[in-house]
Design a protein around this motif. Structure first.
Motif, PDB file in Angstrom:
ATOM      1  N   SER A 199       0.828  -1.200   0.000  1.00  0.00           N
ATOM      2  CA  SER A 199       0.000   0.000   0.000  1.00  0.00           C
ATOM      3  C   SER A 199       0.868   1.258   0.000  1.00  0.00           C
ATOM      4  O   SER A 199       1.793   1.390   0.814  1.00  0.00           O
ATOM      5  CB  SER A 199      -0.913  -0.005   1.231  1.00  0.00           C
ATOM      6  N   ARG A 200       0.543   2.200  -0.885  1.00  0.00           N
ATOM      7  CA  ARG A 200       1.236   3.491  -0.874  1.00  0.00           C
ATOM      8  C   ARG A 200       1.010   4.203   0.462  1.00  0.00           C
ATOM      9  O   ARG A 200       1.933   4.802   1.026  1.00  0.00           O
ATOM     10  CB  ARG A 200       0.744   4.369  -2.030  1.00  0.00           C
ATOM     11  N   GLN A 201      -0.228   4.136   0.964  1.00  0.00           N
ATOM     12  CA  GLN A 201      -0.542   4.792   2.237  1.00  0.00           C
ATOM     13  C   GLN A 201       0.323   4.233   3.360  1.00  0.00           C
ATOM     14  O   GLN A 201       0.831   4.981   4.203  1.00  0.00           O
ATOM     15  CB  GLN A 201      -2.024   4.607   2.567  1.00  0.00           C
ATOM     16  N   ASP A 202       0.518   2.906   3.391  1.00  0.00           N
ATOM     17  CA  ASP A 202       1.389   2.303   4.400  1.00  0.00           C
ATOM     18  C   ASP A 202       2.825   2.778   4.225  1.00  0.00           C
ATOM     19  O   ASP A 202       3.528   3.084   5.204  1.00  0.00           O
ATOM     20  CB  ASP A 202       1.353   0.781   4.292  1.00  0.00           C
ATOM     21  N   ALA A 203       3.284   2.826   2.974  1.00  0.00           N
ATOM     22  CA  ALA A 203       4.672   3.217   2.715  1.00  0.00           C
ATOM     23  C   ALA A 203       4.937   4.663   3.135  1.00  0.00           C
ATOM     24  O   ALA A 203       6.050   5.003   3.569  1.00  0.00           O
ATOM     25  CB  ALA A 203       4.994   3.037   1.233  1.00  0.00           C
ATOM     26  N   GLU A 204       3.921   5.512   3.036  1.00  0.00           N
ATOM     27  CA  GLU A 204       4.084   6.925   3.377  1.00  0.00           C
ATOM     28  C   GLU A 204       3.848   7.206   4.855  1.00  0.00           C
ATOM     29  O   GLU A 204       4.095   8.324   5.319  1.00  0.00           O
ATOM     30  CB  GLU A 204       3.121   7.761   2.535  1.00  0.00           C
ATOM     31  N   ASN A 205       3.400   6.217   5.614  1.00  0.00           N
ATOM     32  CA  ASN A 205       3.096   6.408   7.034  1.00  0.00           C
ATOM     33  C   ASN A 205       4.391   6.389   7.855  1.00  0.00           C
ATOM     34  O   ASN A 205       5.039   5.343   7.977  1.00  0.00           O
ATOM     35  CB  ASN A 205       2.153   5.304   7.509  1.00  0.00           C
ATOM     36  N   PRO A 206       4.797   7.526   8.435  1.00  0.00           N
ATOM     37  CA  PRO A 206       6.059   7.581   9.182  1.00  0.00           C
ATOM     38  C   PRO A 206       6.036   6.779  10.474  1.00  0.00           C
ATOM     39  O   PRO A 206       7.089   6.512  11.066  1.00  0.00           O
ATOM     40  CB  PRO A 206       6.236   9.080   9.462  1.00  0.00           C
ATOM     41  N   ASP A 207       4.851   6.377  10.911  1.00  0.00           N
ATOM     42  CA  ASP A 207       4.742   5.611  12.159  1.00  0.00           C
ATOM     43  C   ASP A 207       4.919   4.111  11.940  1.00  0.00           C
ATOM     44  O   ASP A 207       4.977   3.350  12.909  1.00  0.00           O
ATOM     45  CB  ASP A 207       3.384   5.868  12.818  1.00  0.00           C
ATOM     46  N   LEU A 208       4.967   3.675  10.687  1.00  0.00           N
ATOM     47  CA  LEU A 208       5.117   2.252  10.383  1.00  0.00           C
ATOM     48  C   LEU A 208       6.562   1.945  10.005  1.00  0.00           C
ATOM     49  O   LEU A 208       7.108   2.529   9.066  1.00  0.00           O
ATOM     50  CB  LEU A 208       4.176   1.845   9.238  1.00  0.00           C
ATOM     51  N   PHE A 209       7.171   1.034  10.737  1.00  0.00           N
ATOM     52  CA  PHE A 209       8.547   0.624  10.446  1.00  0.00           C
ATOM     53  C   PHE A 209       8.591  -0.582   9.514  1.00  0.00           C
ATOM     54  O   PHE A 209       9.587  -0.834   8.837  1.00  0.00           O
ATOM     55  CB  PHE A 209       9.285   0.302  11.747  1.00  0.00           C
ATOM     56  N   SER A 210       7.507  -1.354   9.498  1.00  0.00           N
ATOM     57  CA  SER A 210       7.363  -2.512   8.623  1.00  0.00           C
ATOM     58  C   SER A 210       5.936  -2.523   8.118  1.00  0.00           C
ATOM     59  O   SER A 210       5.008  -2.224   8.884  1.00  0.00           O
ATOM     60  CB  SER A 210       7.665  -3.808   9.390  1.00  0.00           C
TER      61      SER A 210
END
Length: 262
Positions: free
Chosen positions: A169-180
């Motif tokens: 997901s692009r949204q996941d990739a752009e989320n600074p709070d997600l490390f994986s």
């Protein structure tokens, strides 16, 4: 907004997709089929397979080191049982199956690598989905030269192709709070006969077609039969390595060692 042209963004995105920005153990599991491809003959289903790799990414100056082990088990496509022996339909001989026990399969992901800046082809799929592709063309001297291993080696040159696709997901990739971030994978491989098949230099190749995903629940999410086999045979493959070492293991180098021990 994720800039797909910035090497720094691509590197960080790939580490989040393939592993984690933190040094946590991450597992990818896959399953699929292996077919024979012989000129003039119909392609034939030979095996089904289950496998996984377990790794962790460590940040180093200029990028990341990915410390991994991987296993793949050849199964009877009808029963789903992990094979110990196999009746080769081409030679009509019974052979012992040598599964994939590769340790290590370490990688380095560097912003400035030997071929320049980090590059990762990414294709948008609709509004949110992205697909990162890696097409790896292989050609190098075989660890099993024909003169020394005539029964187990098809050629003095190992030649093959490994093609990976990572869907996320692009949204996941752009989320600074997600490390994986969650990821599904597709893996296609074209390669020579496996050494343990004892096909010598018969013409033909193997075609692998597999799919898989990053496990959200870790090791316990791996199929029970696979976990039991690992824990009985080589339990170190339950976890990632702790140190970055070289050279990497392949099915050919492992078979060479296995054969020497026999």
């Amino acid at each position: 907004m994720l800039d797909l042209h910035q090497p720094e963004n691509l590197l960080q995105t790939f580490v989040k997709v393939r592993s984690s920005l933190k040094p946590d153990e991450i597992i990818f599991a896959w399953s699929g089929n292996i077919y024979s491809v012989i000129p003039g003959q119909r392609n034939r289903l030979l095996f089904s397979i289950d496998g996984y790799n377990v790794g962790r990414c460590i940040e180093v100056p200029g990028g990341y080191q990915h410390l991994m082990r991987e296993v793949t088990f050849y199964k009877d496509p009808a029963s789903g049982e992990i094979l110990e022996h196999w009746q080769n339909p081409f030679t009509e001989q019974a052979v012992n199956v040598v599964h994939v026990w590769n340790d290590p399969v370490n990688q380095q992901y560097l912003l400035d690598g030997p071929y320049g800046k980090f590059v990762l082809p990414i294709t948008p799929l609709g509004k949110d989905r992205l697909c990162a592709s890696m097409d790896i063309m292989l050609a190098y001297p075989s660890p099993l030269p024909r003169a020394q291993y005539p029964q187990y080696s098809q050629s003095d040159l190992y030649q093959g192709a490994e093609m990976f696709q990572f869907f996320f997901s692009r949204q996941d990739a752009e989320n600074p709070d997600l490390f994986s971030i969650p990821c599904d994978i597709s893996w296609t491989r074209l390669g020579p006969w496996l050494p343990w098949m004892e096909m010598a230099d018969r013409p033909g190749s193997l075609l692998y077609h597999c799919s898989g995903y990053k496990l959200t629940e870790g090791y316990q999410e791996i199929p029970v039969a696979v976990r039991n086999y690992v824990e009985q045979q080589q339990p170190k493959y339950m976890h990632a390595p702790d140190e970055f070492t070289r050279p990497n293991e392949t099915s050919w180098t492992y078979f060479k060692k296995h054969r020497a021990q026999k």
